[in-house]
Design an enzyme around this catalytic site. Structure first.
Site, short mmCIF file in Angstrom:
data_model
loop_
_atom_site.label_atom_id
_atom_site.label_comp_id
_atom_site.label_asym_id
_atom_site.label_seq_id
_atom_site.Cartn_x
_atom_site.Cartn_y
_atom_site.Cartn_z
N ILE A 85 0.81 -1.21 0.00
CA ILE A 85 0.00 0.00 0.00
C ILE A 85 0.84 1.27 0.00
O ILE A 85 0.32 2.35 -0.24
CB ILE A 85 -0.98 0.03 1.20
N ALA A 86 2.15 1.15 0.25
CA ALA A 86 3.01 2.34 0.22
C ALA A 86 4.45 1.89 0.15
O ALA A 86 4.81 0.80 0.60
CB ALA A 86 2.79 3.21 1.45
N GLY A 133 11.74 5.71 0.34
CA GLY A 133 13.15 5.50 0.59
C GLY A 133 13.43 4.78 1.89
O GLY A 133 14.46 4.12 2.03
N MET A 134 12.52 4.90 2.89
CA MET A 134 12.76 4.27 4.17
C MET A 134 12.25 2.84 4.23
O MET A 134 12.56 2.12 5.17
CB MET A 134 12.09 5.09 5.28
N GLY A 135 11.48 2.40 3.25
CA GLY A 135 10.98 1.04 3.28
C GLY A 135 9.65 0.94 2.55
O GLY A 135 9.34 1.74 1.68
N LYS A 141 5.13 -2.89 8.21
CA LYS A 141 6.17 -2.04 7.65
C LYS A 141 7.50 -2.78 7.67
O LYS A 141 7.90 -3.31 8.70
CB LYS A 141 6.27 -0.73 8.44
N ASP A 180 9.66 14.66 9.48
CA ASP A 180 9.13 14.49 8.13
C ASP A 180 7.62 14.76 8.09
O ASP A 180 6.87 14.03 7.44
CB ASP A 180 9.44 13.08 7.62
#
Length: 623
Positions: free
Chosen positions: A17-18, A21-23, A40, A137
């Site tokens: 679903i997403a 850059g972080m995962g 995640k 962020d």
């Protein structure tokens, strides 16, 4: 992939679903509790499996994120490792629409809803900042509007400070953490992030909600970052005249370049937003029908009445202790050694069950009393002080741990037989200095520790310390010093017996990342310094190119170049020569194929870093 299972089949993945850059985040299902979840995965650099330090870091991040218990933060349910050893986090599934999607679909948002969304974000930031966490962020795509009107703040993945070795890795890549259109000037410049950093990002987000445009835009993300530092922000009422003066003034204060000139806290911003939270009408496609009963709003209605008109507290005289109890309290010391031992045991139990924050609170009370009764350098007191500092350190509260480690180190220097504890305190103190934005002080600390160590040159702790010094030198741009440090370390490791020595291959890998042509950051020109700072160096092949190119006499590239109206992106570009270096992608990614075709059609020689040889690239740029 869909159907994949984790934790012996308990969690089943359904669809991605997403990603970023972080995962990446997957929709899944908890088959034991029969509920939807979000899973995640934290990506490890270069696709390598996580080492024990990565695992320890992930566990710490999970604990820190999980302690944020707030309706505006997705709950953390579980965490673990998959069948490959990769860490994952199981979280509450959040349904709704991101604020970025809402703006894209509906354009500028109503003033009341802009204030309502921002006020809810402030409530979350009050909780986060109270735990010494900076989100780093805040942006529209990290805010989710649920159908009942609640706002969830997503992705606290940047909210924990890096360890000493992780700082070296981050600074070696020169890749600042955050999203350029929402990054505060101090964040762009790599300085310390504070609660004011999140407030700046909130100001950027509020401006975008009101105008459907970012505060600053540009053809590359470097140009956006530079504008964050140098350009005054536009007034919201220039684009939208109906914005109330008090809201425009608040946004202008949030966007001040100097963090000290922004509002004092998220709570202060929340209070200024509340009078503007009016006319919250329906948002078609995003909110449920007003006719539908919302259990959450029913619950919140009652909470809103708590302490609205609190009764005046009556004065009650505390009962006086009987004379016998007074005599007993005077005869008993404020704290005994048994009390100290019990407190340390209780703190270890609390760290396992209730969390590190509760453990630190328990230790703080005992530490203060024990120092008064037994003295600063008493052996029991020293252990309590060390336990307190280490508990804060492991909980990510580095700035609170720093003065305790510093003071304890000074005291231990005068205590015979405290060599091991002193070494560990000074090493952790260096990590705290890095997190506090003082890498030069951290490097000085480690170098002093190396000179004063009493273990001998072949001791594994000393060898590891030398590696950390080399990493920090490299991360601070002192490449020649790092090469000297790591080359000498590698030679010594190779001359030691294999049993018990640190792995020399890791030092070889670090040395190979510092190519012979790499210039120290302070020795390259300003244009190259900017390029080295902002280029994405996660890909090893791209990192290798950037290590060598500054020493080849070629001009600095444009970083984040965008081609044509579609904005096809090249990570590095030399427009005059029509030469570009592209980020790699999945082999069957149609978007990557379209990007490559667009550059080819425009007459560019554009390849991934792995497809370029340094000599060939240098020659093509110089033609």
């Amino acid at each position: 992939m869909p159907g994949r299972k984790l934790s012996y089949g308990r969690y089943r993945l359904e669809s991605k679903i997403a990603h970023g850059g972080m995962g990446e985040v997957w929709l899944g299902r908890d088959t034991r509790l029969e509920r939807e979840i979000a899973v995640k995965f934290i990506r490890v650099a270069d696709g390598a499996p996580p080492d024990p330090e990565h695992i320890r870091r992930f566990v710490r991040e999970s604990r820190i994120t999980a302690r944020l218990q707030h309706p505006g933060v997705p709950a953390v349910f579980d965490g673990g490792l998959d069948e490959h050893g990769w860490p994952f986090l199981v979280m509450q599934r959040v349904k709704g629409m991101s604020i970025a999607q809402l703006i894209n679909e509906q354009g500028p948002l109503p003033i009341g809803w802009t204030a309502a969304i921002a006020a809810q974000v402030c409530a979350v930031l009050v909780a986060a900042h109270g735990e010494e966490l900076i989100h780093r962020d805040i942006k529209p795509s990290n805010l989710m509007l649920e159908p009942d009107g609640c706002v969830k703040v997503l992705d606290f993945g940047l909210a924990t400070a890096p360890t000493l070795e992780e700082f070296s890795r981050i600074t070696m890549t020169k890749q600042p953490l955050g999203s350029p259109p929402y990054m505060a000037p101090e964040q762009v410049e790599g300085a310390e992030c504070t609660p004011a950093t999140d407030l700046y990002a909130l100001g950027c987000t509020m401006y975008e909600m009101l105008t459907a445009e970012p505060v600053f835009s540009g053809s590359t993300y470097i140009s956006v970052m530079l504008r964050q530092i140098k350009d005054p922000p536009p007034a919201a009422r220039q684009s939208r005249p109906d914005v109330p003066a008090e809201l425009e003034e608040l946004i202008a204060e949030l966007l001040r370049k100097d963090p000290a000139e922004r509002p004092a806290s998220a709570e202060a911003v929340h209070q200024r937003l509340l009078p503007l939270v009016t006319d919250l009408g329906p948002i078609i496609g995003a909110l449920e029908s007003p006719a539908k009963t919302s259990p959450v709003r029913l619950y919140a209605t009652v909470l809103n009445e708590v302490f609205r008109n609190p009764p005046v507290a009556s004065t009650v005289t505390a009962p006086q202790p009987a004379p016998s109890s007074v005599r007993a309290s005077r005869s008993r010391p404020a704290i005994t050694r048994d009390d100290v031992a019990k407190a340390r045991t209780d703190a270890r139990r609390l760290a396992r069950t209730s969390g590190l924050k509760d453990a630190a609170k328990a230790l703080e009370q005992v530490e203060r009393l024990a120092r008064q009764v037994f003295g600063d350098t008493d052996s029991d007191v020293v252990r309590v002080r060390y336990d307190l500092a280490t508990t804060l350190f492991e909980g990510g509260e580095y700035r609170r741990a720093l003065p305790i480690f510093r003071e304890l180190s000074a005291d231990l220097a005068e205590v015979p037989g405290a060599t091991d504890l002193l070494f560990d305190c000074r090493l952790k103190q260096a990590t705290c200095l890095v997190v506090d934005g003082r890498p030069a002080d951290a490097l000085g600390q480690l170098q002093s520790l190396l000179k004063e160590q009493a273990y001998g040159d072949a001791d594994p702790r000393v060898l590891e310390l030398r590696k950390q010094i080399g990493l920090l030198q490299h991360g601070s741009g002192q490449h020649q010093a790092a090469r000297t440090t790591l080359t000498a370390l590698l030679a010594d490791l190779q001359n030691l017996p294999a049993a018990g020595r640190p792995d020399p291959h890791e030092v070889e890998r670090l040395l190979s990342s510092i190519a012979p042509g790499t210039a120290d950051t302070e020795q390259v020109d300003d244009a190259w310094r900017e390029a080295l700072r902002y280029a994405n160096r996660d890909e090893s092949a791209l990192d290798d190119l950037l290590n060598v190119l500054p020493g080849r006499g070629v001009p600095a590239p444009v970083v984040g170049f965008e081609l044509g109206d579609e904005g096809w992106t090249a990570e590095l570009a030399w427009p005059a020569a029509k030469v570009a270096v592209l980020l790699s992608g999945e082999p069957d990614d149609r978007e990557i194929d379209a990007r490559d075709a667009a550059f080819a059609a425009a007459g560019w020689d554009a390849r991934t870093a792995a497809e370029w040889r340094v000599d060939e690239l240098t020659e093509r740029i110089s033609e």
